[in-house]
Write a protein that holds these residues in place. Structure first.
Motif, PDB file in Angstrom:
ATOM      1  N   LEU A  39       0.779  -1.284   0.152  1.00  0.00           N
ATOM      2  CA  LEU A  39       0.011  -0.113   0.158  1.00  0.00           C
ATOM      3  C   LEU A  39       1.096   1.243   0.117  1.00  0.00           C
ATOM      4  O   LEU A  39       1.919   1.280   0.745  1.00  0.00           O
ATOM      5  N   ILE A  40       0.592   2.080  -0.723  1.00  0.00           N
ATOM      6  CA  ILE A  40       1.355   3.463  -1.074  1.00  0.00           C
ATOM      7  C   ILE A  40       0.559   4.577  -1.200  1.00  0.00           C
ATOM      8  O   ILE A  40      -0.511   4.535  -2.035  1.00  0.00           O
ATOM      9  N   THR A  41       1.052   5.713  -0.922  1.00  0.00           N
ATOM     10  CA  THR A  41       0.361   7.076  -1.197  1.00  0.00           C
ATOM     11  C   THR A  41       0.418   7.271  -2.653  1.00  0.00           C
ATOM     12  O   THR A  41       1.325   7.204  -3.231  1.00  0.00           O
ATOM     13  N   PRO A  42      -0.895   7.833  -2.950  1.00  0.00           N
ATOM     14  CA  PRO A  42      -0.873   8.407  -4.178  1.00  0.00           C
ATOM     15  C   PRO A  42      -0.170   9.414  -4.713  1.00  0.00           C
ATOM     16  O   PRO A  42       0.382  10.207  -3.735  1.00  0.00           O
ATOM     17  N   THR A  43      -0.196   9.723  -5.833  1.00  0.00           N
ATOM     18  CA  THR A  43       0.812  10.995  -6.370  1.00  0.00           C
ATOM     19  C   THR A  43      -0.194  12.172  -6.133  1.00  0.00           C
ATOM     20  O   THR A  43      -1.254  12.167  -6.491  1.00  0.00           O
ATOM     21  N   SER A  44       0.289  13.225  -5.779  1.00  0.00           N
ATOM     22  CA  SER A  44       0.010  14.608  -5.793  1.00  0.00           C
ATOM     23  C   SER A  44      -1.363  14.859  -4.867  1.00  0.00           C
ATOM     24  O   SER A  44      -2.009  15.608  -5.517  1.00  0.00           O
ATOM     25  N   ILE A  55      -5.444   5.384  -1.012  1.00  0.00           N
ATOM     26  CA  ILE A  55      -4.201   4.787  -0.882  1.00  0.00           C
ATOM     27  C   ILE A  55      -3.921   3.668  -2.237  1.00  0.00           C
ATOM     28  O   ILE A  55      -5.182   2.959  -2.567  1.00  0.00           O
ATOM     29  N   VAL A  56      -2.924   3.581  -2.927  1.00  0.00           N
ATOM     30  CA  VAL A  56      -2.799   2.724  -4.072  1.00  0.00           C
ATOM     31  C   VAL A  56      -2.458   1.392  -3.480  1.00  0.00           C
ATOM     32  O   VAL A  56      -1.445   1.223  -2.764  1.00  0.00           O
ATOM     33  N   SER A  57      -2.847   0.125  -4.092  1.00  0.00           N
ATOM     34  CA  SER A  57      -2.523  -1.182  -3.711  1.00  0.00           C
ATOM     35  C   SER A  57      -1.404  -1.596  -5.039  1.00  0.00           C
ATOM     36  O   SER A  57      -1.959  -1.418  -6.198  1.00  0.00           O
ATOM     37  N   MET A  58      -0.297  -2.194  -4.671  1.00  0.00           N
ATOM     38  CA  MET A  58       0.580  -2.743  -5.726  1.00  0.00           C
ATOM     39  C   MET A  58       0.911  -4.100  -5.441  1.00  0.00           C
ATOM     40  O   MET A  58       1.185  -4.447  -4.345  1.00  0.00           O
ATOM     41  N   SER A  59       1.121  -5.014  -6.345  1.00  0.00           N
ATOM     42  CA  SER A  59       1.246  -6.365  -6.441  1.00  0.00           C
ATOM     43  C   SER A  59       2.965  -6.416  -6.016  1.00  0.00           C
ATOM     44  O   SER A  59       3.800  -5.641  -6.608  1.00  0.00           O
ATOM     45  N   LEU A  60       3.282  -7.295  -5.006  1.00  0.00           N
ATOM     46  CA  LEU A  60       4.622  -7.672  -4.637  1.00  0.00           C
ATOM     47  C   LEU A  60       5.286  -8.671  -5.389  1.00  0.00           C
ATOM     48  O   LEU A  60       6.467  -9.249  -5.343  1.00  0.00           O
ATOM     49  N   GLY A  61       4.360  -9.335  -6.251  1.00  0.00           N
ATOM     50  CA  GLY A  61       4.629 -10.412  -6.797  1.00  0.00           C
ATOM     51  C   GLY A  61       5.087 -10.218  -8.469  1.00  0.00           C
ATOM     52  O   GLY A  61       5.755  -9.209  -8.639  1.00  0.00           O
ATOM     53  N   ALA A  62       4.671 -11.211  -9.418  1.00  0.00           N
ATOM     54  CA  ALA A  62       5.397 -11.082 -10.618  1.00  0.00           C
ATOM     55  C   ALA A  62       4.760  -9.855 -11.614  1.00  0.00           C
ATOM     56  O   ALA A  62       5.316  -9.376 -12.544  1.00  0.00           O
ATOM     57  N   ASP A  63       3.664  -9.485 -11.132  1.00  0.00           N
ATOM     58  CA  ASP A  63       2.962  -8.408 -11.958  1.00  0.00           C
ATOM     59  C   ASP A  63       3.506  -6.899 -11.672  1.00  0.00           C
ATOM     60  O   ASP A  63       2.978  -6.175 -11.021  1.00  0.00           O
ATOM     61  N   TYR A  64       4.683  -6.582 -11.954  1.00  0.00           N
ATOM     62  CA  TYR A  64       5.441  -5.667 -11.403  1.00  0.00           C
ATOM     63  C   TYR A  64       4.960  -4.348 -11.982  1.00  0.00           C
ATOM     64  O   TYR A  64       4.797  -4.178 -13.118  1.00  0.00           O
ATOM     65  N   GLY A  65       4.585  -3.408 -11.097  1.00  0.00           N
ATOM     66  CA  GLY A  65       4.393  -2.275 -11.647  1.00  0.00           C
ATOM     67  C   GLY A  65       2.672  -1.967 -11.730  1.00  0.00           C
ATOM     68  O   GLY A  65       2.343  -0.939 -11.775  1.00  0.00           O
ATOM     69  N   TRP A  67      -0.927  -1.521 -10.595  1.00  0.00           N
ATOM     70  CA  TRP A  67      -1.524  -0.907  -9.403  1.00  0.00           C
ATOM     71  C   TRP A  67      -3.167  -0.803  -9.542  1.00  0.00           C
ATOM     72  O   TRP A  67      -3.433  -0.991 -10.409  1.00  0.00           O
ATOM     73  N   GLU A  68      -3.715  -0.588  -8.340  1.00  0.00           N
ATOM     74  CA  GLU A  68      -5.012  -0.412  -8.221  1.00  0.00           C
ATOM     75  C   GLU A  68      -5.440   0.435  -7.466  1.00  0.00           C
ATOM     76  O   GLU A  68      -4.842   1.029  -6.048  1.00  0.00           O
ATOM     77  N   GLY A  69      -6.411   1.526  -7.659  1.00  0.00           N
ATOM     78  CA  GLY A  69      -6.659   2.759  -7.100  1.00  0.00           C
ATOM     79  C   GLY A  69      -7.202   3.747  -8.108  1.00  0.00           C
ATOM     80  O   GLY A  69      -7.145   3.656  -9.107  1.00  0.00           O
ATOM     81  N   PRO A  70      -7.980   4.751  -7.438  1.00  0.00           N
ATOM     82  CA  PRO A  70      -8.480   5.793  -8.188  1.00  0.00           C
ATOM     83  C   PRO A  70      -7.491   6.672  -9.035  1.00  0.00           C
ATOM     84  O   PRO A  70      -7.645   7.433  -9.672  1.00  0.00           O
ATOM     85  N   LYS A  71      -6.279   6.750  -8.433  1.00  0.00           N
ATOM     86  CA  LYS A  71      -5.151   7.676  -8.937  1.00  0.00           C
ATOM     87  C   LYS A  71      -3.841   6.831  -8.778  1.00  0.00           C
ATOM     88  O   LYS A  71      -3.505   5.954  -8.135  1.00  0.00           O
ATOM     89  N   PRO A  72      -2.918   7.255  -9.495  1.00  0.00           N
ATOM     90  CA  PRO A  72      -1.632   6.462  -9.799  1.00  0.00           C
ATOM     91  C   PRO A  72      -0.830   6.474  -8.533  1.00  0.00           C
ATOM     92  O   PRO A  72      -1.068   7.563  -7.715  1.00  0.00           O
ATOM     93  N   PRO A  73       0.088   5.601  -8.258  1.00  0.00           N
ATOM     94  CA  PRO A  73       0.898   5.700  -7.037  1.00  0.00           C
ATOM     95  C   PRO A  73       1.965   6.945  -7.110  1.00  0.00           C
ATOM     96  O   PRO A  73       2.261   7.369  -8.028  1.00  0.00           O
ATOM     97  N   SER A  74       2.605   7.210  -5.962  1.00  0.00           N
ATOM     98  CA  SER A  74       3.480   8.073  -6.034  1.00  0.00           C
ATOM     99  C   SER A  74       4.656   7.917  -6.880  1.00  0.00           C
ATOM    100  O   SER A  74       4.851   6.707  -7.501  1.00  0.00           O
ATOM    101  N   THR A  75       5.176   8.795  -7.662  1.00  0.00           N
ATOM    102  CA  THR A  75       6.330   8.793  -8.435  1.00  0.00           C
ATOM    103  C   THR A  75       7.360   7.938  -7.987  1.00  0.00           C
ATOM    104  O   THR A  75       8.230   7.494  -9.062  1.00  0.00           O
ATOM    105  N   GLU A  76       7.612   7.673  -6.899  1.00  0.00           N
ATOM    106  CA  GLU A  76       8.726   7.150  -6.024  1.00  0.00           C
ATOM    107  C   GLU A  76       8.203   5.615  -5.847  1.00  0.00           C
ATOM    108  O   GLU A  76       9.006   4.965  -5.321  1.00  0.00           O
TER     109      GLU A  76
END
Length: 220
Positions: A39-44, A55-65, A67-76
């Motif tokens: 789970l990571i903060t969204p951008t801006s 808050i954005v949800s991202m896979s730690l597995g094979a599906d690299y990069g 994400w799920e959420g209404p806005k993209p994850p942080s640029t970092e």
């Protein structure tokens, strides 16, 4: 914690991060491990306007990069994801642009063993990762290299990263890192600190490991 609790906790720590001066505006970002996802903060989005569902949800597995959420994850998102994938003991990451850490990072210098509390970061220094443009794969590679055997790192001309076994621990380390950076900065102004020896640092690790003080991780 449920996933909703983790999302709320991220927002609470973002507000704390800005409230204690560790960060300014929306320049920082926070992530937390949540089972097989991150789970990571969204951008801006200003922290005082941020909602748990943003808050954005991202896979730690094979599906690299992905994400799920209404806005993209942080640029970092990349170095957050790469740290969590490479370091299973890391449960949370705090990235910010604290004044003294960033001032030292602008000179591209590490923080040496100027204080025994440097031990809580896993070694006898906190390294400064080589510069790369924010959000890039190269920056993430530089971060992973500089963080070998460490729980925190400075980012050249950028800011700092602190990790922890949970979010409270990562935030504690982020605050401690900025505190030591301020002390080191001030010591440089009056001629530079006397550094602790390797034996003195080993003794600190021995005491810290025995007491599990501050999450001291390993000897030098």
């Amino acid at each position: 914690m449920t996933e909703l609790d983790r999302r709320r906790d991220i927002i609470a720590h973002c507000l704390k991060m800005n409230g204690n001066g560790l960060n300014q505006g929306v320049s920082g970002n926070i992530s937390v491990r949540s089972e097989d996802r991150m789970l990571i903060t969204p951008t801006s989005i200003p922290y005082d306007c941020m909602l748990p569902e943003e808050i954005v949800s991202m896979s730690l597995g094979a599906d690299y990069g992905a994400w799920e959420g209404p806005k993209p994850p942080s640029t970092e998102w990349r170095f957050h994801l790469d740290i969590m994938r490479a370091r299973p003991e890391v449960g949370a990451i705090v990235h910010a642009h604290p004044t003294y850490c960033t001032s030292l990072a602008m000179t591209r210098r590490a923080i040496p063993a100027c204080h025994y509390m440097i031990a809580v970061f896993g070694g006898d220094d906190v390294r400064c990762a080589d510069y790369a443009t924010y959000g890039t794969e190269q920056l993430s590679l530089n971060v992973l290299k500089a963080m070998e055997g460490r729980s925190a790192v400075l980012l050249a001309n950028h800011g700092a990263i602190a990790t922890g076994y949970d979010l409270s621990n990562a935030m504690w380390r982020a605050v401690e890192l900025e505190t030591i950076a301020r002390q080191y900065f001030n010591a440089l102004l009056i001629g530079g600190p006397v550094l602790l020896t390797e034996d003195e640092m080993h003794e600190t690790f021995a005491k810290g490991l025995a007491a599990n003080y501050g999450g001291v991780a390993r000897p030098v």
